[in-house]
Design an enzyme around this catalytic site. Sequence first.
Site, PDB file in Angstrom:
ATOM      1  N   ARG A 211      -4.162   7.896   4.128  1.00 21.12           N
ATOM      2  CA  ARG A 211      -3.040   7.410   3.215  1.00 21.12           C
ATOM      3  C   ARG A 211      -2.744   8.415   2.082  1.00 21.12           C
ATOM      4  O   ARG A 211      -1.409   8.346   1.379  1.00 21.12           O
ATOM      5  CB  ARG A 211      -3.090   6.291   2.407  1.00 21.12           C
ATOM      6  CG  ARG A 211      -2.703   4.969   3.353  1.00 21.12           C
ATOM      7  CD  ARG A 211      -2.923   3.666   2.906  1.00 21.12           C
ATOM      8  NE  ARG A 211      -2.989   3.374   1.515  1.00 21.12           N
ATOM      9  CZ  ARG A 211      -3.464   1.928   1.029  1.00 21.12           C
ATOM     10  NH1 ARG A 211      -3.537   1.336   1.826  1.00 21.12           N
ATOM     11  NH2 ARG A 211      -3.244   2.007  -0.241  1.00 21.12           N
TER      12      ARG A 211
ATOM     13  N   GLY B 269       0.764  -1.156   0.148  1.00 23.50           N
ATOM     14  CA  GLY B 269       0.089   0.025   0.021  1.00 23.50           C
ATOM     15  C   GLY B 269       0.914   1.185  -0.159  1.00 23.50           C
ATOM     16  O   GLY B 269       1.911   1.210   0.526  1.00 23.50           O
TER      17      GLY B 269
ATOM     18  N   ARG C  55     -23.391   8.851  15.431  1.00 20.81           N
ATOM     19  CA  ARG C  55     -23.065   8.978  14.211  1.00 20.81           C
ATOM     20  C   ARG C  55     -21.756   8.295  13.845  1.00 20.81           C
ATOM     21  O   ARG C  55     -20.920   8.316  14.711  1.00 20.81           O
ATOM     22  CB  ARG C  55     -23.203  10.523  13.675  1.00 20.81           C
ATOM     23  CG  ARG C  55     -24.216  11.115  13.832  1.00 20.81           C
ATOM     24  CD  ARG C  55     -25.439  10.631  12.627  1.00 20.81           C
ATOM     25  NE  ARG C  55     -26.429  11.375  12.581  1.00 20.81           N
ATOM     26  CZ  ARG C  55     -27.670  11.238  13.189  1.00 20.81           C
ATOM     27  NH1 ARG C  55     -27.719  10.010  13.884  1.00 20.81           N
ATOM     28  NH2 ARG C  55     -28.589  11.882  12.977  1.00 20.81           N
TER      29      ARG C  55
ATOM     30  N   ILE D 118       1.445   3.624   7.029  1.00 18.97           N
ATOM     31  CA  ILE D 118       0.707   4.263   8.187  1.00 18.97           C
ATOM     32  C   ILE D 118       0.247   3.653   9.303  1.00 18.97           C
ATOM     33  O   ILE D 118      -0.138   4.207  10.393  1.00 18.97           O
ATOM     34  CB  ILE D 118      -0.512   4.967   7.419  1.00 18.97           C
ATOM     35  CG1 ILE D 118      -1.607   3.795   7.077  1.00 18.97           C
ATOM     36  CG2 ILE D 118      -0.365   6.076   6.212  1.00 18.97           C
ATOM     37  CD1 ILE D 118      -3.136   4.208   6.719  1.00 18.97           C
ATOM     38  N   ASP D 119       0.484   2.162   9.387  1.00 17.05           N
ATOM     39  CA  ASP D 119       0.015   1.446  10.424  1.00 17.05           C
ATOM     40  C   ASP D 119       1.078   1.401  11.689  1.00 17.05           C
ATOM     41  O   ASP D 119       0.998   1.028  12.891  1.00 17.05           O
ATOM     42  CB  ASP D 119      -0.261   0.184  10.293  1.00 17.05           C
ATOM     43  CG  ASP D 119      -1.154  -0.198   8.898  1.00 17.05           C
ATOM     44  OD1 ASP D 119      -2.163   0.751   9.064  1.00 17.05           O
ATOM     45  OD2 ASP D 119      -1.173  -1.200   8.244  1.00 17.05           O
TER      46      ASP D 119
HETATM   47  O1  F6P Z   1      -1.452  -1.058   5.708  1.00 16.79           O
HETATM   48  C1  F6P Z   1      -1.910   0.201   5.387  1.00 16.79           C
HETATM   49  C2  F6P Z   1      -3.585   0.085   5.117  1.00 16.79           C
HETATM   50  O2  F6P Z   1      -3.781   1.309   4.814  1.00 16.79           O
HETATM   51  C3  F6P Z   1      -4.193  -0.461   6.413  1.00 16.79           C
HETATM   52  O3  F6P Z   1      -4.429   0.669   7.396  1.00 16.79           O
HETATM   53  C4  F6P Z   1      -5.396  -0.687   5.808  1.00 16.79           C
HETATM   54  O4  F6P Z   1      -6.193  -2.007   6.345  1.00 16.79           O
HETATM   55  C5  F6P Z   1      -5.021  -1.490   4.427  1.00 16.79           C
HETATM   56  O5  F6P Z   1      -3.801  -0.830   4.050  1.00 16.79           O
HETATM   57  C6  F6P Z   1      -6.156  -0.854   3.373  1.00 16.79           C
HETATM   58  O6  F6P Z   1      -5.675  -1.760   2.089  1.00 16.79           O
HETATM   59  P1  F6P Z   1      -6.313  -1.481   0.727  1.00 16.79           P
HETATM   60  O7  F6P Z   1      -5.577  -0.156   0.251  1.00 16.79           O
HETATM   61  O8  F6P Z   1      -5.803  -2.695  -0.034  1.00 16.79           O
HETATM   62  O9  F6P Z   1      -7.628  -1.436   1.018  1.00 16.79           O
END
Ligand code: F6P
Length: 345
Positions: free
Chosen positions: A279, A10, A270, A126-127
């Site tokens: 991201r 990602g 909500r 980002i994690d």
């Molecule tokens: O690992 C980064 C991340 O943005 C995670 O936080 C999220 O679960 C995942 O990638 C989402 O992946 P994708 O862009 O494949 O939906």
Amino acid sequence: MRVGILTAGGDCPGLNAVIRAASRRLLSHGHEPVGLRRGYRGLAERDHLVLDQRGVSGILQLGGTILSTSSYNPFREPQGLEKVRAAQAVDPLDAVIAIGGEHTMMITRRLSEELGLPVIGVPKTIDNDVTGTDYTFGFDTAVQVATDAIDRLHTTAQSHDRVMVLEVMGRNTGWLAVFAGIAGGADAILIPELELTVEEISAGIMSRHERGKDFSIVVVAEGAELSFADGERRQVRASEETDSYGYPRLGGIGAALATELERRTGYETRVTTLGHLQRGGTPTATDRLLATRYGVHAADLVMAGETGRMVALHGTEMTSIPLEQVTGIKTIDLRYLELAKTFFG
Ligand code: F6P
């Protein structure tokens, strides 16, 4: 030296800053950086991009990656390894700098061990869940985006006496949720690493309201489980599908939690799901600086012949560790959650 540079998995803010930094460092020492497009696919299929001074100019502040990215795994793709061997025979690279997450580090290590390819890994996400490094670039930007969202939710929550649930990313760790939750002043935070029942969160919200606070902000990490006092536990997923790395596609716990909280507390609730907004876009100054340090260090390791390693941040020092030490995911230091709890309820 001809040094391939690729981004895999990602995207995250700061990838271009690493590409620029590593390229500029290599160029300044008379070497030739070569962009490999779409992760390891670019290595296998010799899909290259020129990374000269002009090629890496004006990208420091850009989100995404000029090299594009993919989860191409030469060990899984048909003829993947043969293609990499053939590419190396025709158009050899002296080293590869692979910028990616945990899976990319695993592929990178295997290529080093099984093909003898000199490699350097640069951790991104980002994690903030890559083991062996304190912080990955991209994390600070995502925390900032989530914190801004909490700030905005505060004013509308307060105006309507509502409970606002914010779902953030983070895969199976709560780094993003806890850091943004502390920075934004969340009233409850739910993460994968520590069980907190729906009843406990509801009780916290209700006691807040009894003390005269008519609104609450709840931050939930996408990978957290919905758990109940009677022992029931539910993982909420965006779909039954897994992604290209085999991870479950997370998402949806925010909405499920909001329904449960509204039912128990009686307060209007909500939900906001931030998704890929976390991201995209321009990296923060902190991430640009961190990414630049990672990139320069990666180039220095290549030039020193110290390959088979991942660049790592330990405290304030940029260092490196052997790739074989990069296994599993780095869960949150629970002391941060303890800190956040001081302000709950
Ligand atoms: O690992 C980064 C991340 O943005 C995670 O936080 C999220 O679960 C995942 O990638 C989402 O992946 P994708 O862009 O494949 O939906």
